[in-house]
Design an enzyme around this catalytic site. Structure first.
Site, PDB file in Angstrom:
ATOM      1  N   CYS A 164       0.864  -1.178   0.000  1.00 36.14           N
ATOM      2  CA  CYS A 164       0.000   0.000   0.000  1.00 36.14           C
ATOM      3  C   CYS A 164       0.901   1.228   0.000  1.00 36.14           C
ATOM      4  O   CYS A 164       1.646   1.460   0.963  1.00 36.14           O
ATOM      5  CB  CYS A 164      -0.896  -0.009   1.238  1.00 36.14           C
ATOM      6  SG  CYS A 164      -1.915   1.468   1.416  1.00 36.14           S
ATOM      7  N   GLY A 165       0.870   2.010  -1.083  1.00 36.99           N
ATOM      8  CA  GLY A 165       1.762   3.153  -1.225  1.00 36.99           C
ATOM      9  C   GLY A 165       1.502   4.261  -0.225  1.00 36.99           C
ATOM     10  O   GLY A 165       2.428   4.755   0.443  1.00 36.99           O
ATOM     11  N   ASN A 166       0.245   4.677  -0.098  1.00 38.50           N
ATOM     12  CA  ASN A 166      -0.076   5.718   0.879  1.00 38.50           C
ATOM     13  C   ASN A 166       0.159   5.227   2.295  1.00 38.50           C
ATOM     14  O   ASN A 166       0.597   5.979   3.171  1.00 38.50           O
ATOM     15  CB  ASN A 166      -1.529   6.176   0.721  1.00 38.50           C
ATOM     16  CG  ASN A 166      -1.732   7.035  -0.503  1.00 38.50           C
ATOM     17  OD1 ASN A 166      -0.838   7.757  -0.927  1.00 38.50           O
ATOM     18  ND2 ASN A 166      -2.925   6.958  -1.090  1.00 38.50           N
ATOM     19  N   GLU A 197     -10.930  -0.242  -4.494  1.00 41.40           N
ATOM     20  CA  GLU A 197      -9.840  -0.980  -3.866  1.00 41.40           C
ATOM     21  C   GLU A 197     -10.315  -2.329  -3.345  1.00 41.40           C
ATOM     22  O   GLU A 197     -11.258  -2.402  -2.549  1.00 41.40           O
ATOM     23  CB  GLU A 197      -9.259  -0.139  -2.727  1.00 41.40           C
ATOM     24  CG  GLU A 197      -7.813  -0.463  -2.420  1.00 41.40           C
ATOM     25  CD  GLU A 197      -7.140   0.584  -1.543  1.00 41.40           C
ATOM     26  OE1 GLU A 197      -6.169   0.195  -0.858  1.00 41.40           O
ATOM     27  OE2 GLU A 197      -7.549   1.750  -1.522  1.00 41.40           O
ATOM     28  N   ARG A 198      -9.669  -3.370  -3.813  1.00 49.25           N
ATOM     29  CA  ARG A 198      -9.994  -4.711  -3.310  1.00 49.25           C
ATOM     30  C   ARG A 198      -9.582  -4.793  -1.846  1.00 49.25           C
ATOM     31  O   ARG A 198      -8.640  -4.140  -1.399  1.00 49.25           O
ATOM     32  CB  ARG A 198      -9.297  -5.795  -4.135  1.00 49.25           C
ATOM     33  CG  ARG A 198      -7.803  -5.824  -3.978  1.00 49.25           C
ATOM     34  CD  ARG A 198      -7.162  -7.031  -4.645  1.00 49.25           C
ATOM     35  NE  ARG A 198      -5.742  -7.062  -4.323  1.00 49.25           N
ATOM     36  CZ  ARG A 198      -4.930  -8.052  -4.636  1.00 49.25           C
ATOM     37  NH1 ARG A 198      -5.368  -9.111  -5.294  1.00 49.25           N
ATOM     38  NH2 ARG A 198      -3.648  -8.004  -4.315  1.00 49.25           N
ATOM     39  N   ASN A 203      -7.203  -4.246  -8.110  1.00 44.90           N
ATOM     40  CA  ASN A 203      -7.692  -2.894  -7.858  1.00 44.90           C
ATOM     41  C   ASN A 203      -8.044  -2.272  -9.198  1.00 44.90           C
ATOM     42  O   ASN A 203      -7.388  -2.541 -10.216  1.00 44.90           O
ATOM     43  CB  ASN A 203      -6.606  -2.069  -7.166  1.00 44.90           C
ATOM     44  CG  ASN A 203      -6.186  -2.677  -5.839  1.00 44.90           C
ATOM     45  OD1 ASN A 203      -6.909  -2.607  -4.864  1.00 44.90           O
ATOM     46  ND2 ASN A 203      -5.011  -3.291  -5.810  1.00 44.90           N
ATOM     47  N   CYS A 233      -5.404   6.044  -3.551  1.00 51.00           N
ATOM     48  CA  CYS A 233      -4.666   4.778  -3.570  1.00 51.00           C
ATOM     49  C   CYS A 233      -3.300   5.065  -4.167  1.00 51.00           C
ATOM     50  O   CYS A 233      -3.194   5.449  -5.333  1.00 51.00           O
ATOM     51  CB  CYS A 233      -5.407   3.729  -4.392  1.00 51.00           C
ATOM     52  SG  CYS A 233      -4.521   2.155  -4.522  1.00 51.00           S
ATOM     53  N   GLY A 234      -2.246   4.890  -3.371  1.00 50.44           N
ATOM     54  CA  GLY A 234      -0.906   5.237  -3.819  1.00 50.44           C
ATOM     55  C   GLY A 234      -0.368   4.340  -4.915  1.00 50.44           C
ATOM     56  O   GLY A 234       0.193   4.820  -5.907  1.00 50.44           O
ATOM     57  N   THR A 235      -0.530   3.018  -4.759  1.00 52.18           N
ATOM     58  CA  THR A 235      -0.081   2.121  -5.827  1.00 52.18           C
ATOM     59  C   THR A 235      -0.932   2.321  -7.074  1.00 52.18           C
ATOM     60  O   THR A 235      -0.454   2.137  -8.197  1.00 52.18           O
ATOM     61  CB  THR A 235      -0.139   0.649  -5.369  1.00 52.18           C
ATOM     62  OG1 THR A 235      -1.445   0.356  -4.844  1.00 52.18           O
ATOM     63  CG2 THR A 235       0.921   0.350  -4.321  1.00 52.18           C
TER      64      THR A 235
END
Length: 267
Positions: free
Chosen positions: A81-83, A196-197, A178, A206-208
């Site tokens: 998770c990027g964020n 988002e799953r 996602n 969502c960062g990614t």
């Protein structure tokens, strides 16, 4: 038992943060994690993140500050998770684990991050060298799997319904993906909304997903920029990268990561 927690958010993507360096947290209790993330019966969050001491990378003689263990709001451990990673870096600074730089390990490998004088956190994401281009969408893995699709009238688009239909459809099988819906604003700016799953709903950011959108728009020729502005529902993110021989390297996700509150809850 009283559980001490911290709440962080990055462009509206919010997380329950727990300092688990003493390894007290019952990590296999998916029902507890889901309850803590529940917005009505718990603390509320898109996910829960444990900050732990790293042992794996340390054994590989790699200097790391901590380990990131991420759970979706459904209680299950998930992919990167990027964020969340950016918020964890800010959390680590608050705990005095780091100053303004960090190297940590997550499910997709090592990450480096810096905190600027403006408080923005820049997180290095994994390299991306496999981008699948289809007639109506692009797919890649930026630490988590992402479907990227340009749509008309993004503002009024039914993200939850259409995102779920793709996520649970035949395209990605049982694991799902996602789903990101995108609108171009100008040569270097795009707006996106993400299903988002694991949350099974639209999230404010969502960062990614933002990372995947930036790379996808470059691959599709919508932009030649190597630094791209992303408007998400909860604010603004910037994704930058180097591109060469079909591979994206030095991929960085940059944006705010803010402390919201601290508390305790009975578990």
């Amino acid at each position: 038992m009283q559980l001490e927690f911290y709440k962080y958010q990055g462009t509206g993507n919010d997380f329950v943060m727990i300092d688990n360096r003493s390894e007290f947290f019952p990590k296999e209790n998916t029902q507890l994690i889901a309850r803590l993330c529940d917005r009505r019966f718990g603390i509320g969050g898109d996910g829960l993140i444990l900050l732990e001491n790293d042992t794996i990378a340390s054994n590989l003689a790699t200097a790391t500050n901590f380990k990131m263990v991420y759970y979706n709001s459904d209680g299950n451990q998930s992919s990167m998770c990027g964020n969340g990673g950016r918020c964890l870096v800010a959390f680590a600074k608050k705990l005095h684990v780091i100053e303004n730089e960090a190297t940590f390990i997550a499910t997709d490998g090592l990450h480096h991050a810096t905190i600027g004088d403006d408080g923005l956190v820049a997180l290095q994401m994994i390299d991306v060298d496999a981008v699948k281009i289809s007639p109506d969408h692009v797919f890649m893995n930026t630490g988590s799997p992402h479907h990227v699709q340009l749509v008309d009238d993004l503002e009024n688009y039914n993200v939850k319904e259409n995102g779920a239909a793709i996520r649970y459809g035949d395209l990605y099988g049982k694991a799902g993906s996602n789903i990101n819906f995108v609108k171009q604003i100008d040569d270097t700016t795009f707006s996106l909304r993400t299903y988002e799953r694991g949350v099974e709903d639209e999230t404010l950011s969502c960062g990614t997903g933002a990372t995947a959108v930036a790379i996808a728009m470059n691959v599709l020729g919508k932009t030649d920029a190597s630094s791209i502005d992303l408007n998400v529902e909860g604010g603004k993110l910037v994704v930058s990268f180097d591109k060469g021989e079909g591979k994206f390297t030095n991929v960085f996700l940059k944006g705010p990561a803010e402390f919201v509150f601290k508390g305790t809850i009975e578990i």
